[in-house]
Design a protein around this motif. Structure first.
Motif, PDB file in Angstrom:
ATOM      1  N   ARG A   1      14.169  -2.010  -4.329  1.00 19.73           N
ATOM      2  CA  ARG A   1      13.540  -0.965  -3.113  1.00 19.73           C
ATOM      3  C   ARG A   1      12.873   0.410  -3.782  1.00 19.73           C
ATOM      4  NH1 ARG A   1      15.392  -0.459   2.274  1.00 19.73           N
ATOM      5  NH2 ARG A   1      16.197  -2.706   2.121  1.00 19.73           N
ATOM      6  N   LEU A   2      13.403   0.799  -4.701  1.00 23.59           N
ATOM      7  CA  LEU A   2      12.818   1.907  -5.469  1.00 23.59           C
ATOM      8  C   LEU A   2      11.246   1.642  -5.729  1.00 23.59           C
ATOM      9  CD1 LEU A   2      15.846   3.299  -7.443  1.00 23.59           C
ATOM     10  CD2 LEU A   2      14.635   4.361  -5.570  1.00 23.59           C
ATOM     11  N   ASP A   3      11.276   0.476  -6.273  1.00 22.62           N
ATOM     12  CA  ASP A   3       9.740  -0.078  -6.733  1.00 22.62           C
ATOM     13  C   ASP A   3       8.709   0.014  -5.433  1.00 22.62           C
ATOM     14  OD1 ASP A   3      10.339   0.013  -9.318  1.00 22.62           O
ATOM     15  OD2 ASP A   3      10.490  -2.141  -9.360  1.00 22.62           O
ATOM     16  N   HIS A   4       9.503  -0.601  -4.407  1.00 20.14           N
ATOM     17  CA  HIS A   4       8.726  -0.823  -3.132  1.00 20.14           C
ATOM     18  C   HIS A   4       8.278   0.727  -2.571  1.00 20.14           C
ATOM     19  CE1 HIS A   4       7.532  -2.032   0.995  1.00 20.14           C
ATOM     20  NE2 HIS A   4       8.600  -1.412   1.530  1.00 20.14           N
ATOM     21  N   ILE A   5       9.447   1.738  -2.590  1.00 22.34           N
ATOM     22  CA  ILE A   5       8.889   2.970  -2.211  1.00 22.34           C
ATOM     23  C   ILE A   5       7.684   3.718  -2.976  1.00 22.34           C
ATOM     24  CG2 ILE A   5       9.968   5.140  -1.712  1.00 22.34           C
ATOM     25  CD1 ILE A   5      10.723   2.917   0.280  1.00 22.34           C
ATOM     26  N   ALA A   6       7.969   3.349  -4.353  1.00 22.58           N
ATOM     27  CA  ALA A   6       6.960   3.937  -5.284  1.00 22.58           C
ATOM     28  C   ALA A   6       5.532   3.425  -4.866  1.00 22.58           C
ATOM     29  CB  ALA A   6       7.205   3.555  -6.590  1.00 22.58           C
ATOM     30  N   GLU A   7       5.639   2.188  -4.227  1.00 21.28           N
ATOM     31  CA  GLU A   7       4.245   1.704  -3.951  1.00 21.28           C
ATOM     32  C   GLU A   7       3.725   2.271  -2.814  1.00 21.28           C
ATOM     33  OE1 GLU A   7       4.727  -2.552  -3.748  1.00 21.28           O
ATOM     34  OE2 GLU A   7       4.858  -2.868  -5.824  1.00 21.28           O
ATOM     35  N   ARG A   8       4.849   2.698  -1.868  1.00 19.48           N
ATOM     36  CA  ARG A   8       4.315   3.160  -0.320  1.00 19.48           C
ATOM     37  C   ARG A   8       3.768   4.669  -0.609  1.00 19.48           C
ATOM     38  NH1 ARG A   8       8.705   2.798   3.453  1.00 19.48           N
ATOM     39  NH2 ARG A   8       7.345   4.176   4.719  1.00 19.48           N
ATOM     40  N   CYS A   9       4.555   5.440  -1.455  1.00 16.56           N
ATOM     41  CA  CYS A   9       4.781   6.939  -1.880  1.00 16.56           C
ATOM     42  C   CYS A   9       3.816   7.418  -2.797  1.00 16.56           C
ATOM     43  CB  CYS A   9       5.843   7.351  -1.668  1.00 16.56           C
ATOM     44  SG  CYS A   9       6.787   6.832  -0.010  1.00 16.56           S
ATOM     45  N   GLY A  10       3.290   6.356  -3.684  1.00 24.20           N
ATOM     46  CA  GLY A  10       2.642   6.703  -4.803  1.00 24.20           C
ATOM     47  C   GLY A  10       1.510   7.926  -4.787  1.00 24.20           C
ATOM     48  N   PRO A  11       1.041   8.343  -5.758  1.00 30.83           N
ATOM     49  CA  PRO A  11      -0.063   9.291  -5.563  1.00 30.83           C
ATOM     50  C   PRO A  11      -1.330   9.029  -5.270  1.00 30.83           C
ATOM     51  CG  PRO A  11       0.724   9.037  -7.812  1.00 30.83           C
ATOM     52  CD  PRO A  11       1.539   8.310  -7.019  1.00 30.83           C
ATOM     53  N   ALA A  12      -1.617   7.471  -5.434  1.00 33.96           N
ATOM     54  CA  ALA A  12      -3.040   7.077  -5.221  1.00 33.96           C
ATOM     55  C   ALA A  12      -3.044   6.601  -3.576  1.00 33.96           C
ATOM     56  CB  ALA A  12      -3.176   5.485  -5.920  1.00 33.96           C
ATOM     57  N   ILE A  13      -1.883   6.509  -3.016  1.00 31.29           N
ATOM     58  CA  ILE A  13      -2.013   6.252  -1.421  1.00 31.29           C
ATOM     59  C   ILE A  13      -2.244   7.813  -0.880  1.00 31.29           C
ATOM     60  CG2 ILE A  13      -0.611   5.412   0.512  1.00 31.29           C
ATOM     61  CD1 ILE A  13      -0.942   3.602  -1.896  1.00 31.29           C
ATOM     62  N   ALA A  14      -3.220   7.436   0.186  1.00 34.11           N
ATOM     63  CA  ALA A  14      -3.711   8.635   0.761  1.00 34.11           C
ATOM     64  C   ALA A  14      -2.640   9.022   1.802  1.00 34.11           C
ATOM     65  CB  ALA A  14      -4.838   8.385   1.786  1.00 34.11           C
ATOM     66  N   THR A  15      -2.731  10.451   2.160  1.00 33.94           N
ATOM     67  CA  THR A  15      -1.879  10.980   2.849  1.00 33.94           C
ATOM     68  C   THR A  15      -1.511  10.484   4.356  1.00 33.94           C
ATOM     69  OG1 THR A  15      -2.370  13.297   1.876  1.00 33.94           O
ATOM     70  CG2 THR A  15      -1.086  13.423   3.980  1.00 33.94           C
ATOM     71  N   TYR A  16      -2.265  10.137   4.910  1.00 34.50           N
ATOM     72  CA  TYR A  16      -2.343   9.511   6.241  1.00 34.50           C
ATOM     73  C   TYR A  16      -1.403   8.398   6.430  1.00 34.50           C
ATOM     74  CZ  TYR A  16      -5.996   6.225   5.089  1.00 34.50           C
ATOM     75  OH  TYR A  16      -6.822   5.208   4.839  1.00 34.50           O
ATOM     76  N   SER A  17      -1.273   7.568   5.312  1.00 36.91           N
ATOM     77  CA  SER A  17      -0.258   6.316   5.145  1.00 36.91           C
ATOM     78  C   SER A  17       0.613   6.737   4.365  1.00 36.91           C
ATOM     79  CB  SER A  17      -1.275   5.189   4.998  1.00 36.91           C
ATOM     80  OG  SER A  17      -2.003   5.295   3.704  1.00 36.91           O
TER      81      SER A  17
END
Length: 375
Positions: A210-226
């Motif tokens: 679950r922590l890995d999944h959140i890191a994918e959703r909230c990582g620095p490469a993911i734009a602010t809007y998503s």
């Protein structure tokens, strides 16, 4: 003020992250797996406990031990009281802090020590005191420290803390995501073994996933809007966070978020549980911190002034049992005072998974707010 452009610049975030906070949040899942392996290698799974302890006492410096005690107490419920031993002293330095066992502690109690340092003389003395009283002792701390020697001398269980190379670059913050999971995971494995919480190896694997999944959703490469963490950080840029929680798991996550905002981002925050939060914070939302409040003369020159601080409600929800929820009343109260409200609710899963998701998203938000804030 928040540098909005920095939020969507991964290279800039990495350059600003001198304390390894973003890496700690991104690698939380790996830290859980390493810490769980350390617990197995230390012999946690081979323990043969003789019943539950009467009480669990937790000692350690700073907010890391506070968060561990809060989380473990929530997960353990009424099985055995979980109490944090708060230190005394003239300064928060390792050599100045002092811990003492309560007078009633004895052979039917368990002392847990959690520290990212391990050089605190008083924790070694506390270990000796517990051994003389007949208390069982277990500790999580860096290897090859004075505390490790003291626990060995007391015939206790010592689990080396899961560390990363960048942990040594800067002093570790107690609210750092890496510190929390490195200390908490072995304690979860131990308390599962003695029957106080449900955290078998497969459950810890799910937490790491679950922590890995959140890191994918909230990582620095993911734009602010998503990116829910970047979005939350931007919403709190010029606001006083008022954190409301609903559900057993959400309570400690909200308190940790408030502490992380203070320690990492230098931002004050309030945390309270629903439904009591509605009564406790009504006057606050109706006062000068309300978004609709005008702090002074409308015609004054605002060019050189910082934006006025207004409240922003963050609602952290775990799925309530029986369908009873104060969320509609919370939304109504916030919106009636023109106060923005953001909501976070984890995906379905067991208690540890949902707790991990709430902690992970808010950890990322606190880190982004810390990195992108500027004077």
């Amino acid at each position: 003020m928040l540098d909005d452009s920095l939020l969507d610049t991964p290279e800039g975030l990495a350059e600003a992250d001198r304390r390894g906070l973003l890496r700690g949040a991104a690698e939380a899942g790996a830290r859980v797996r390493t810490a769980a392996r350390h617990a197995i290698e230390a012999g946690v799974q081979e323990l043969k406990p003789d019943g539950r302890p009467r009480a669990v006492l937790i000692a350690g410096p700073g907010v890391a031990a506070t968060h561990a005690a809060d989380l473990l107490g929530t997960l353990a419920g009424a099985g055995s009281p979980v109490t944090r031993l708060a230190p005394t002293g003239v300064a928060p330095a390792a050599g100045a802090l002092r811990w003492e066992l309560p007078g009633w502690a004895g052979s039917v109690d368990l002392l847990l020590i959690a520290t990212p340092d391990g050089t605190e003389p008083s924790l070694s003395l506390l270990t000796d005191q517990a051994y003389r009283r007949g208390c069982s002792v277990a500790a999580v701390a860096p290897a090859d420290t004075p505390l490790a020697e003291a626990v060995a001398g007391a015939h206790g269980l010592f689990v080396p803390m899961a560390t990363a190379p960048y942990d040594q670059d800067e002093p570790l913050a107690g609210s750092s995501p890496g510190v929390l999971w490195a200390l908490l995971t072995p304690l979860l494995a131990l308390l599962d073994r003695i029957g106080l919480v449900t955290a078998p190896p497969d459950a810890l694997d799910k937490v790491a996933d679950r922590l890995d999944h959140i890191a994918e959703r909230c990582g620095p490469a993911i734009a602010t809007y998503s990116n829910p963490a970047k979005t939350l950080a931007a919403e709190l840029a010029d606001a006083l966070p008022v954190i409301w929680t609903e559900g057993d798991s959400a309570g400690p996550a909200g308190r940790r978020f408030a502490a992380a905002l203070a320690e990492l981002a230098g931002r004050p925050a309030l945390a309270a549980e629903l439904p009591e939060a509605l009564a406790a914070h009504t006057a606050l939302l109706a006062g000068p911190l309300a978004a609709s409040a005008d702090p002074d003369d409308f015609f004054r020159d605002r060019v050189e002034e910082q934006p006025a601080l207004h409240a922003c409600v963050v609602l952290l929800r775990d799925r309530p049992l029986g369908g009873l929820t104060a969320a509609p009343a919370a939304r109504e109260l916030a919106l009636s005072h023109d106060t923005p409200i953001s909501e976070l609710e984890p995906e379905a899963g067991d208690e540890l998974e949902t707790l991990a998701e709430l902690i992970a998203v808010t950890d990322f938000a606190a880190v982004y707010l810390a990195l992108a804030s500027r004077a």
